[in-house]
Design a protein around this motif. Structure first.
Motif, PDB file in Angstrom:
ATOM      1  N   GLY A  16     -26.649 -54.649 -85.403  1.00  0.00           N
ATOM      2  CA  GLY A  16     -26.904 -56.060 -85.766  1.00  0.00           C
ATOM      3  C   GLY A  16     -27.477 -55.878 -86.699  1.00  0.00           C
ATOM      4  N   TYR A  17     -28.756 -57.336 -87.240  1.00  0.00           N
ATOM      5  CA  TYR A  17     -29.004 -58.142 -87.879  1.00  0.00           C
ATOM      6  C   TYR A  17     -28.684 -57.696 -89.021  1.00  0.00           C
ATOM      7  N   THR A  18     -27.034 -58.488 -88.657  1.00  0.00           N
ATOM      8  CA  THR A  18     -26.451 -58.885 -90.044  1.00  0.00           C
ATOM      9  C   THR A  18     -25.932 -60.667 -89.975  1.00  0.00           C
ATOM     10  N   PRO A  19     -26.336 -60.934 -91.284  1.00  0.00           N
ATOM     11  CA  PRO A  19     -26.623 -62.782 -90.959  1.00  0.00           C
ATOM     12  C   PRO A  19     -25.605 -63.009 -89.857  1.00  0.00           C
ATOM     13  N   ILE A  20     -25.568 -64.647 -88.810  1.00  0.00           N
ATOM     14  CA  ILE A  20     -25.007 -64.339 -88.138  1.00  0.00           C
ATOM     15  C   ILE A  20     -23.806 -63.737 -86.850  1.00  0.00           C
ATOM     16  N   SER A  21     -24.887 -62.471 -87.047  1.00  0.00           N
ATOM     17  CA  SER A  21     -23.393 -61.826 -86.064  1.00  0.00           C
ATOM     18  C   SER A  21     -23.664 -62.104 -84.628  1.00  0.00           C
ATOM     19  N   GLY A  22     -25.282 -62.321 -84.564  1.00  0.00           N
ATOM     20  CA  GLY A  22     -25.580 -63.143 -82.636  1.00  0.00           C
ATOM     21  C   GLY A  22     -25.508 -61.767 -81.752  1.00  0.00           C
ATOM     22  N   SER A  93     -24.030 -70.189 -79.054  1.00  0.00           N
ATOM     23  CA  SER A  93     -24.307 -71.691 -79.141  1.00  0.00           C
ATOM     24  C   SER A  93     -22.966 -72.346 -78.760  1.00  0.00           C
ATOM     25  N   ALA A  94     -22.864 -73.646 -78.689  1.00  0.00           N
ATOM     26  CA  ALA A  94     -21.843 -75.053 -78.188  1.00  0.00           C
ATOM     27  C   ALA A  94     -21.699 -75.414 -79.587  1.00  0.00           C
ATOM     28  N   ASN A  96     -24.278 -77.401 -80.240  1.00  0.00           N
ATOM     29  CA  ASN A  96     -24.496 -79.081 -80.062  1.00  0.00           C
ATOM     30  C   ASN A  96     -26.210 -78.906 -79.852  1.00  0.00           C
ATOM     31  N   GLY A  97     -26.875 -78.103 -81.135  1.00  0.00           N
ATOM     32  CA  GLY A  97     -28.458 -78.226 -81.278  1.00  0.00           C
ATOM     33  C   GLY A  97     -29.008 -77.529 -80.167  1.00  0.00           C
ATOM     34  N   LEU A  98     -28.683 -76.916 -79.223  1.00  0.00           N
ATOM     35  CA  LEU A  98     -29.165 -75.651 -78.295  1.00  0.00           C
ATOM     36  C   LEU A  98     -28.276 -74.287 -78.701  1.00  0.00           C
ATOM     37  N   ALA A  99     -29.276 -73.355 -77.838  1.00  0.00           N
ATOM     38  CA  ALA A  99     -28.313 -72.344 -78.271  1.00  0.00           C
ATOM     39  C   ALA A  99     -29.329 -71.486 -76.980  1.00  0.00           C
ATOM     40  N   LEU A 100     -29.011 -69.938 -76.866  1.00  0.00           N
ATOM     41  CA  LEU A 100     -29.270 -69.304 -75.345  1.00  0.00           C
ATOM     42  C   LEU A 100     -29.329 -67.740 -76.692  1.00  0.00           C
ATOM     43  N   THR A 101     -30.622 -67.275 -76.009  1.00  0.00           N
ATOM     44  CA  THR A 101     -29.979 -65.611 -76.296  1.00  0.00           C
ATOM     45  C   THR A 101     -30.575 -64.581 -75.296  1.00  0.00           C
ATOM     46  N   SER A 102     -30.289 -63.775 -75.220  1.00  0.00           N
ATOM     47  CA  SER A 102     -30.197 -63.189 -73.808  1.00  0.00           C
ATOM     48  C   SER A 102     -29.907 -61.660 -73.890  1.00  0.00           C
ATOM     49  N   GLY A 103     -30.917 -60.747 -73.432  1.00  0.00           N
ATOM     50  CA  GLY A 103     -31.073 -59.626 -73.908  1.00  0.00           C
ATOM     51  C   GLY A 103     -31.717 -58.280 -72.643  1.00  0.00           C
ATOM     52  N   LEU A 104     -31.473 -57.324 -72.467  1.00  0.00           N
ATOM     53  CA  LEU A 104     -31.667 -56.306 -71.748  1.00  0.00           C
ATOM     54  C   LEU A 104     -33.085 -55.663 -72.651  1.00  0.00           C
TER      55      LEU A 104
END
Length: 126
Positions: A16-22, A93-94, A96-104
């Motif tokens: 990861g850590y590439t632009p907009i990879s998520g 993110s959908a 709509n102005g919100l996003a969720l980051t989840s991690g282990l």
């Protein structure tokens, strides 16, 4: 991509850590005290690591968007151990102005917890 620790943390990216990879998977260790003169416990370092998710596993271009973390929840089912701690994070993110980051969260023995961050997404103004 790796960071040498001059910012207080040494980071070794696995994915990861590439632009907009998520997505991002990384090992991190503290290279400086979080509170001056007080060595941080693995628990405290784990909380610092938990906050890395939204920035490392981002789905927004930094130059166009702001996405501050407005809520973070860290759940541990055992104490972390060791100097190096792992975060495997994903942001969604959908639009709509919100996003969720989840991690282990994990250490050399395996998983020890999860983190969730709620993000407020807004365009940068110039």
């Amino acid at each position: 991509k790796q960071w040498d620790g001059s910012n207080g943390f040494e980071v070794r990216m696995l994915e990861g850590y590439t632009p907009i990879s998520g997505r991002a998977t990384l090992w991190q260790r503290a290279t400086a005290d979080i509170v001056a003169g007080t060595p941080a416990s693995a628990f405290v370092r784990s909380l610092a690591l938990a906050d890395f998710g939204s920035g490392m596993a981002n789905v927004f271009e930094f130059k166009h968007w702001r996405f501050p973390n407005i809520d973070i929840s860290v759940h541990l089912f055992r104490q972390p151990e060791g100097e190096w701690l792992l975060l495997d994070a994903e942001t969604e993110s959908a639009g709509n102005g919100l996003a969720l980051t989840s991690g282990l969260l994990a250490d050399r023995h395996g998983a020890y917890g999860r983190v969730h961050q709620t993000l407020f997404v807004t365009p940068k103004n110039g």
